[in-house]
Scaffold this active site. Sequence first.
Site, PDB file in Angstrom:
ATOM      1  N   TYR A  79       0.864  -1.177   0.000  1.00  0.00           N
ATOM      2  CA  TYR A  79       0.000   0.000   0.000  1.00  0.00           C
ATOM      3  C   TYR A  79       0.903   1.231   0.000  1.00  0.00           C
ATOM      4  CZ  TYR A  79      -4.497  -2.080   1.656  1.00  0.00           C
ATOM      5  OH  TYR A  79      -5.689  -2.742   1.790  1.00  0.00           O
ATOM      6  N   ASN A 123      -7.673   1.809   3.444  1.00  0.00           N
ATOM      7  CA  ASN A 123      -8.172   1.152   4.665  1.00  0.00           C
ATOM      8  C   ASN A 123      -7.023   0.828   5.614  1.00  0.00           C
ATOM      9  OD1 ASN A 123     -10.848   0.477   5.711  1.00  0.00           O
ATOM     10  ND2 ASN A 123      -9.941  -1.527   6.059  1.00  0.00           N
ATOM     11  N   ALA A 124      -6.597  -0.451   5.655  1.00  0.00           N
ATOM     12  CA  ALA A 124      -5.344  -0.838   6.337  1.00  0.00           C
ATOM     13  C   ALA A 124      -5.257  -0.467   7.813  1.00  0.00           C
ATOM     14  CB  ALA A 124      -4.136  -0.248   5.591  1.00  0.00           C
ATOM     15  N   GLU A 125      -6.381  -0.186   8.446  1.00  0.00           N
ATOM     16  CA  GLU A 125      -6.374   0.192   9.870  1.00  0.00           C
ATOM     17  C   GLU A 125      -5.424   1.352  10.146  1.00  0.00           C
ATOM     18  OE1 GLU A 125      -8.029  -3.138   8.994  1.00  0.00           O
ATOM     19  OE2 GLU A 125      -5.910  -3.562   9.356  1.00  0.00           O
ATOM     20  N   ASN A 182      -9.625   0.207  -3.062  1.00  0.00           N
ATOM     21  CA  ASN A 182      -9.491  -0.872  -2.087  1.00  0.00           C
ATOM     22  C   ASN A 182     -10.869  -1.321  -1.629  1.00  0.00           C
ATOM     23  OD1 ASN A 182      -7.356  -2.223  -0.161  1.00  0.00           O
ATOM     24  ND2 ASN A 182      -9.140  -1.730   1.088  1.00  0.00           N
ATOM     25  N   GLU A 183     -11.170  -2.565  -1.851  1.00  0.00           N
ATOM     26  CA  GLU A 183     -12.461  -3.121  -1.414  1.00  0.00           C
ATOM     27  C   GLU A 183     -13.573  -2.102  -1.645  1.00  0.00           C
ATOM     28  OE1 GLU A 183     -11.971  -4.549   2.620  1.00  0.00           O
ATOM     29  OE2 GLU A 183     -11.107  -6.400   1.863  1.00  0.00           O
ATOM     30  N   TYR A 238     -10.652 -13.408   4.446  1.00  0.00           N
ATOM     31  CA  TYR A 238     -10.216 -13.519   5.842  1.00  0.00           C
ATOM     32  C   TYR A 238     -11.058 -14.602   6.517  1.00  0.00           C
ATOM     33  CZ  TYR A 238      -7.480  -9.321   5.067  1.00  0.00           C
ATOM     34  OH  TYR A 238      -6.561  -8.428   4.583  1.00  0.00           O
ATOM     35  N   GLU A 271      -5.969 -10.194  -1.122  1.00  0.00           N
ATOM     36  CA  GLU A 271      -5.541 -10.206   0.280  1.00  0.00           C
ATOM     37  C   GLU A 271      -6.020 -11.524   0.833  1.00  0.00           C
ATOM     38  OE1 GLU A 271      -6.949  -6.892   2.664  1.00  0.00           O
ATOM     39  OE2 GLU A 271      -6.387  -5.475   1.102  1.00  0.00           O
ATOM     40  N   TYR A 338       0.156  -7.963  14.005  1.00  0.00           N
ATOM     41  CA  TYR A 338      -0.794  -8.669  13.145  1.00  0.00           C
ATOM     42  C   TYR A 338      -0.730 -10.195  13.290  1.00  0.00           C
ATOM     43  CZ  TYR A 338      -4.272  -8.179   9.476  1.00  0.00           C
ATOM     44  OH  TYR A 338      -5.458  -8.151   8.783  1.00  0.00           O
TER      45      TYR A 338
END
Length: 924
Positions: A79, A123-125, A182-183, A238, A271, A338
């Site tokens: 990213y 996104n990616a927190e 992204n999504e 996920y 992902e 993670y």
Amino acid sequence: MKRILIAFLLALTMMSVPPAASAEAASRITYDKYSLTVDGRRVLLWSGELHYFRLPSPELWRDVLEKIKAAGFNGVSLYFSWGYHSPRPGVYDFKGVRDVDRLLRLTEELGLYVVARPGPYINAETTGGGFPAWLKNVPGRARSSDPGYTKAYREWLGHINPIIARHQLTRGGSVIAYNAENEYAANTDAAYMEDIQRQARNAGINVPITHNQCCDASWTPTWATGQGAVQIPGVDDYPQSFECREPDTWGTWGEGVTERLSQTAPAYGAEYQAGAIDLNNAGYEKCRELTGPAFMKVYYKSNLIASGATMFGYYMAFGGTNWGRLAQPNDVYTSYDYGAPITENRQLTTKYDEFKRQGLFVTTVTPLTKTDTATAPVSSSAAVHTEARANPDTGTQFVLVRHPDRKTNADETSTLTWNTPDGTHSVPVRLKGRDAKILVAGYDMGGQRLALSTSEILTHTTSGGRDVAVLYGTDGIPGKTVLRYSSRPKVRVLEGDVRASYRNGDLNLDYTHSGLVRVLITDGGRRPLLLLLGTDAEAAKFWRSGDVLLRGTDLVRSARLNASTLAIRADTSKPADIEAFTTAKRITLNHQHVHTRTTPSGSLLGKAPGPRPVHVPLLNGWRTRTEAPEADPAYDDSRWTVADKTATISPIKPKTLPVLYADDYGYHHGHVWYRGRFRATGSETSVDLNAITGKGGVYQVWLNGRYLGSAAGGEQKDSDAPVNPDPGPGKFSVPSGLLTKGEPAVLSVLVENMGHNDDWTADDLRHKQPRGLVGASVTTSPITWRIQGGTADSVRGPLNTGGLHGEREGWHLRMPSGRPGLPPIGPGVSWSSTDFRLGLPSDQDVPLTLRFGGGTGRHRALIYLNGWNVGEYVSGGVQRDFTLPSGILRTRGPNTLTLAVIAEEKSTLGEPSLRPVANHRTSR
Ligand code: GAL
């Protein structure tokens, strides 16, 4: 004239997306429904995700990338975070820790493909989901084709795209694909999706454009067809969810089979879960367990065979740290470890071993790049499930063997009746507990013909006219390998126990997986083969660098043959064997000559030295200084920003006016101070406030210099939709006698901003929610306000500091003198600082963490290492150990550690200590 030109330019940019790839690109990268093809060779893309912005030490980028490569990954998924580079509209920073050009050069040097993912939304927190916080003040819905947002994201793409473009594979670089958005599944706008791609093409991006669809194809649109469609639509999976408190519960979010979204492009697991966010504070070790080797074996292998996907991005290979204010507060805290295969402290785990076993396999056995579903061997037991794919050109078969119920722990055996390209065989297989295997038949393994094996292939290579192959299986279970010869070969068992028999061209080898078995096979009409048959653990000891196969040490970073010397770069935590299957006569290890002997296997065996013990100093010499002069009614705030706005573009409207949202006054990160003035009536009983801090934040209140207390800052949750009418309420009693009728009074409020929410739902409701005070009332008389936050640190970036007095005065760089020790503190703000010197050997890697002891009282501490905010400790929180990344940490020299402690009540800080996480002799 000017107008015409503008219209012409506008028309140019609005033209439909230029042809997918230029002729130049087409000749280098093509694809079909099976796989990507680079320079005519099919590629199975096995990439791991890495966030450079979570590793603020470019010299460690090489370390982590080398570890990723050594795990058998042939790519990284990256990213690029808009907000990380842009403190203000029009201002972009690509220097120092933000030097992505350097990052991409490294990937080139290491030969790793890159999937570039510049968003604009990621996104990616991460704070704002990667949006710069200034976007909160830009009108127009983000992630749409609204003109305000369009101008903003084109500015970002205008900066990042040229960098990505010059690093494309088609220009001799590493970038193999470009991911748009992204999504992007909620509130979608196809014109926007199309424009992102148009911007990319206009910047010369000619590699295939991909997208990562959320969750599965039931989310629409998938961007596989129609306006805004990408060339290679992928899916994120996920299957384990993010409930790390229950690491034994599998498949909460489905089967994890990558869906094929296009008949003309490879199936792409954009992902795929390789760890988890720690949503419920279980600690990342539990997340590593949830997504551990057994899950990886069962899910990744099942997926490979069920989906036939040949492009993967494992999220995350290395998670890193939410240093500064990088965290998106709803989902993560400082650590973004993670539960990944490589820990936040850059250590390799058992998940790393499993990635290596699978990664070496998928990148070695090339027929995997083109497979169709095939008839699977018949299993004699319903308790053992089989499923197969085969390469239509070579006939090579890949057979998945697993329990029908993937979660069972049963120990099952079965006999497979297997029609291989080299004849029908009846072979026993066994699954001991949660496990899955991919067995191969009909494979030209170097100069050998592998008819079949019930051991799995790790890798194979050819050196000096001889093949060396490593196969492996579960410790204690039987294995069978059948190789084809035109005449009876000579079989010498060098180590271990193997029964060999030859019949009708088949050499049958039967054995039990135990330790490392070595068999040398010569003659039989083929070049020699050294066959190494190991357990899972033995397989994990192998490394592959180019064509060189090695065994031993904790990590082989590279091995290069130079004339007759093999130059190895490796890490050891203790003295270890190093064995090289090579034609070299000599070995150097980290530039030092190593004594070796030639083994019966024809390899060179030497001893690699371990590291010297290291000494890490105790942290003493603390000095402490209190601050928060802002609470003093006499404090001069005349240079602060007047907060008098009466309107905001935030979708969440204030409870009282003026608007007190920090972002609306340009203060986007960390703490902000408010000072409100009013004339007292003398009959005030309470101060009533509302504040949004983001999850986990607090705010504190002083009236006329008297501390009234603290309250939890509010947040705007999905369940509050559309808005939370009473976020972060705080009612603070006014002590009698504090206010005098007709006298001026000063209210001082310190509000923390824990980071900005993401924009997952593309509706502005989350990322544009305010930070700071949302409502304030004391009396009916009006309050006039001033606000002060942090100013961006031009070296460390806008996320490094907020608006604490000490931060504004640069105490994070050098704190003025203070009282000795770590005395009880608070309520309020105090700073503690100490210096320490490290003298770690330059050829050793000793990752250090800062551990906080117990402590008392509710408090939190921003941790500044040599001026860099490396995290926030919160008393009672889940994280007590904080990574101190070398680079920022001077491993040979002086360091300053400074803590800004914000105490809600009288507190003592648990004495922090330095802890070495590991000690490796290394070569960087
Ligand atoms: C995905 C998203 C990533 C990350 C991940 C969870 O849905 O694309 O950016 O947020 O979830 O860690």
